[in-house]
Scaffold this motif. Structure first.
Motif, PDB file in Angstrom:
ATOM      1  N   HIS A   1      52.494  35.808  15.702  1.00 10.96           N
ATOM      2  CA  HIS A   1      52.720  34.494  15.114  1.00 10.96           C
ATOM      3  C   HIS A   1      53.241  33.522  16.155  1.00 10.96           C
ATOM      4  O   HIS A   1      53.834  33.915  17.155  1.00 10.96           O
ATOM      5  CB  HIS A   1      53.677  34.579  13.920  1.00 10.96           C
ATOM      6  CG  HIS A   1      55.091  34.898  14.293  1.00 10.96           C
ATOM      7  ND1 HIS A   1      55.545  36.179  14.401  1.00 10.96           N
ATOM      8  CD2 HIS A   1      56.142  34.098  14.603  1.00 10.96           C
ATOM      9  CE1 HIS A   1      56.829  36.155  14.759  1.00 10.96           C
ATOM     10  NE2 HIS A   1      57.209  34.907  14.883  1.00 10.96           N
TER      11      HIS A   1
ATOM     12  N   ARG B   1      55.773  30.878  17.458  1.00  7.28           N
ATOM     13  CA  ARG B   1      57.214  30.686  17.264  1.00  7.28           C
ATOM     14  C   ARG B   1      57.492  29.413  16.479  1.00  7.28           C
ATOM     15  O   ARG B   1      56.880  28.378  16.707  1.00  7.28           O
ATOM     16  CB  ARG B   1      57.915  30.603  18.618  1.00  7.28           C
ATOM     17  CG  ARG B   1      57.904  31.893  19.363  1.00  7.28           C
ATOM     18  CD  ARG B   1      58.565  31.725  20.700  1.00  7.28           C
ATOM     19  NE  ARG B   1      58.533  33.001  21.399  1.00  7.28           N
ATOM     20  CZ  ARG B   1      58.721  33.141  22.687  1.00  7.28           C
ATOM     21  NH1 ARG B   1      58.968  32.092  23.440  1.00  7.28           N
ATOM     22  NH2 ARG B   1      58.676  34.318  23.234  1.00  7.28           N
TER      23      ARG B   1
ATOM     24  N   LYS C   1      60.926  28.348  10.599  1.00  8.87           N
ATOM     25  CA  LYS C   1      60.529  29.557   9.876  1.00  8.87           C
ATOM     26  C   LYS C   1      61.479  30.707  10.188  1.00  8.87           C
ATOM     27  O   LYS C   1      61.808  31.505   9.302  1.00  8.87           O
ATOM     28  CB  LYS C   1      59.088  29.935  10.224  1.00  8.87           C
ATOM     29  CG  LYS C   1      58.077  28.968   9.654  1.00  8.87           C
ATOM     30  CD  LYS C   1      56.664  29.327  10.059  1.00  8.87           C
ATOM     31  CE  LYS C   1      55.659  28.328   9.502  1.00  8.87           C
ATOM     32  NZ  LYS C   1      54.280  28.671   9.891  1.00  8.87           N
ATOM     33  N   GLY C   2      61.920  30.802  11.421  1.00  9.94           N
ATOM     34  CA  GLY C   2      62.867  31.841  11.798  1.00  9.94           C
ATOM     35  C   GLY C   2      64.201  31.675  11.081  1.00  9.94           C
ATOM     36  O   GLY C   2      64.778  32.646  10.573  1.00  9.94           O
TER      37      GLY C   2
ATOM     38  N   ALA D   1      63.640  32.506   7.280  1.00  6.83           N
ATOM     39  CA  ALA D   1      63.497  33.951   7.069  1.00  6.83           C
ATOM     40  C   ALA D   1      64.837  34.658   7.271  1.00  6.83           C
ATOM     41  O   ALA D   1      65.198  35.557   6.500  1.00  6.83           O
ATOM     42  CB  ALA D   1      62.443  34.524   8.009  1.00  6.83           C
TER      43      ALA D   1
ATOM     44  N   GLY E   1      67.888  34.934  12.576  1.00  9.35           N
ATOM     45  CA  GLY E   1      66.457  34.661  12.445  1.00  9.35           C
ATOM     46  C   GLY E   1      65.962  33.693  13.501  1.00  9.35           C
ATOM     47  O   GLY E   1      64.870  33.863  14.051  1.00  9.35           O
TER      48      GLY E   1
ATOM     49  N   GLU F   1      63.396  34.719  16.676  1.00  9.50           N
ATOM     50  CA  GLU F   1      62.150  33.971  16.831  1.00  9.50           C
ATOM     51  C   GLU F   1      61.810  33.756  18.310  1.00  9.50           C
ATOM     52  O   GLU F   1      60.656  33.795  18.708  1.00  9.50           O
ATOM     53  CB  GLU F   1      62.283  32.624  16.104  1.00  9.50           C
ATOM     54  CG  GLU F   1      60.998  31.920  15.866  1.00  9.50           C
ATOM     55  CD  GLU F   1      60.116  32.555  14.799  1.00  9.50           C
ATOM     56  OE1 GLU F   1      58.928  32.202  14.789  1.00  9.50           O
ATOM     57  OE2 GLU F   1      60.582  33.381  13.983  1.00  9.50           O
TER      58      GLU F   1
ATOM     59  N   ARG G   1      64.096  39.691   6.887  1.00 21.61           N
ATOM     60  CA  ARG G   1      63.651  38.636   7.804  1.00 21.61           C
ATOM     61  C   ARG G   1      62.227  38.895   8.264  1.00 21.61           C
ATOM     62  O   ARG G   1      61.376  38.011   8.224  1.00 21.61           O
ATOM     63  CB  ARG G   1      64.585  38.538   9.017  1.00 21.61           C
ATOM     64  CG  ARG G   1      64.178  37.423  10.002  1.00 21.61           C
ATOM     65  CD  ARG G   1      64.545  37.750  11.439  1.00 21.61           C
ATOM     66  NE  ARG G   1      63.872  38.901  11.966  1.00 21.61           N
ATOM     67  CZ  ARG G   1      62.611  38.905  12.440  1.00 21.61           C
ATOM     68  NH1 ARG G   1      61.878  37.821  12.440  1.00 21.61           N
ATOM     69  NH2 ARG G   1      62.081  40.018  12.912  1.00 21.61           N
ATOM     70  N   ARG G   2      61.975  40.110   8.696  1.00 20.77           N
ATOM     71  CA  ARG G   2      60.649  40.469   9.209  1.00 20.77           C
ATOM     72  C   ARG G   2      59.581  40.304   8.117  1.00 20.77           C
ATOM     73  O   ARG G   2      58.503  39.756   8.359  1.00 20.77           O
ATOM     74  CB  ARG G   2      60.668  41.901   9.738  1.00 20.77           C
ATOM     75  CG  ARG G   2      59.369  42.346  10.391  1.00 20.77           C
ATOM     76  CD  ARG G   2      59.459  43.733  11.002  1.00 20.77           C
ATOM     77  NE  ARG G   2      59.985  44.722  10.076  1.00 20.77           N
ATOM     78  CZ  ARG G   2      61.096  45.428  10.277  1.00 20.77           C
ATOM     79  NH1 ARG G   2      61.801  45.284  11.379  1.00 20.77           N
ATOM     80  NH2 ARG G   2      61.498  46.310   9.389  1.00 20.77           N
TER      81      ARG G   2
ATOM     82  N   ARG H   1      59.191  36.543   7.316  1.00 15.75           N
ATOM     83  CA  ARG H   1      58.567  35.834   8.446  1.00 15.75           C
ATOM     84  C   ARG H   1      57.072  36.085   8.503  1.00 15.75           C
ATOM     85  O   ARG H   1      56.300  35.185   8.821  1.00 15.75           O
ATOM     86  CB  ARG H   1      59.252  36.265   9.769  1.00 15.75           C
ATOM     87  CG  ARG H   1      58.752  35.491  10.978  1.00 15.75           C
ATOM     88  CD  ARG H   1      59.008  34.002  10.820  1.00 15.75           C
ATOM     89  NE  ARG H   1      58.468  33.268  11.933  1.00 15.75           N
ATOM     90  CZ  ARG H   1      57.258  32.719  11.954  1.00 15.75           C
ATOM     91  NH1 ARG H   1      56.444  32.834  10.914  1.00 15.75           N
ATOM     92  NH2 ARG H   1      56.857  32.033  13.009  1.00 15.75           N
ATOM     93  N   LYS H   2      56.649  37.278   8.148  1.00 12.42           N
ATOM     94  CA  LYS H   2      55.207  37.578   8.123  1.00 12.42           C
ATOM     95  C   LYS H   2      54.499  36.760   7.048  1.00 12.42           C
ATOM     96  O   LYS H   2      53.319  36.441   7.185  1.00 12.42           O
ATOM     97  CB  LYS H   2      54.969  39.066   7.865  1.00 12.42           C
ATOM     98  CG  LYS H   2      55.275  39.943   9.059  1.00 12.42           C
ATOM     99  CD  LYS H   2      55.085  41.413   8.721  1.00 12.42           C
ATOM    100  CE  LYS H   2      55.494  42.293   9.872  1.00 12.42           C
ATOM    101  NZ  LYS H   2      55.414  43.725   9.533  1.00 12.42           N
TER     102      LYS H   2
END
Length: 160
Positions: free
Chosen positions: A11, A13, A17-18, A21, A88, A92, A153-154, A157-158
């Motif tokens: 993805h 950066r 979003k980081g 998440a 998060g 990132e 978070r992972r 984030r996906k």
């Protein structure tokens, strides 16, 4: 290629979003940490929780039980959300921060808070004055916090 490298490569950066998440991860992890502390409480002799001490310090006077409970929960959940969001954002741009599936983050957070900042601010006992139970409870609940923060978070984030 490691899982961390695959995530980074899969993805573009995005700080926003980081942060989002991580914030969601931090909230879920705060719930998990709270449950963990009910199973294995760090304070068993009526010692006040650090957020309760902070709330009364900020107010400048003792708080009634209802106000103290609301303030303590607000501080507790806000700190968990903030810590998760910062994590998060860091992950990132520095995926290695997610080492050990987030356990390293949890242990680092425990060291920065319960071993350093909270005693320095007078919100908890100095590390050498803390019981073994308090130390092991805080460390294990922070490992849970880190693992859950990273897992959520992972996943989030996906999806972003």
């Amino acid at each position: 290629m490691s899982d961390t490298q695959l995530v980074a490569a899969s993805h573009k950066r995005s700080l926003a979003k980081g942060l989002l998440a991580g914030l969601i991860g931090g909230l879920v992890a705060t719930a998990a940490k709270s449950l963990m502390e009910k199973v294995y409480p760090p304070r068993t002799h009526g010692e006040p929780e650090p957020p309760a001490v902070l709330a009364e310090k900020l107010a400048g006077h003792p708080l009634d039980e209802t106000t103290k409970t609301v303030a303590t929960e607000t501080i507790h959940w806000s700190f968990g959300a903030l810590a998760g969001a910062v994590y998060g954002g860091v992950v990132e741009y520095y995926p290695a921060a997610a080492a050990k599936e987030g356990a390293s983050f949890g242990l680092t957070l425990a060291a920065l808070t319960h071993e350093t900042a909270l005693p320095a601010m007078g919100l908890s006992a100095e590390p050498e004055e803390q019981t073994t139970r308090e130390k092991t409870s805080e460390m294990s609940s922070h490992v849970v916090f880190g693992l859950v923060t990273e897992t959520v978070r992972r996943t989030i984030r996906k999806l972003l």
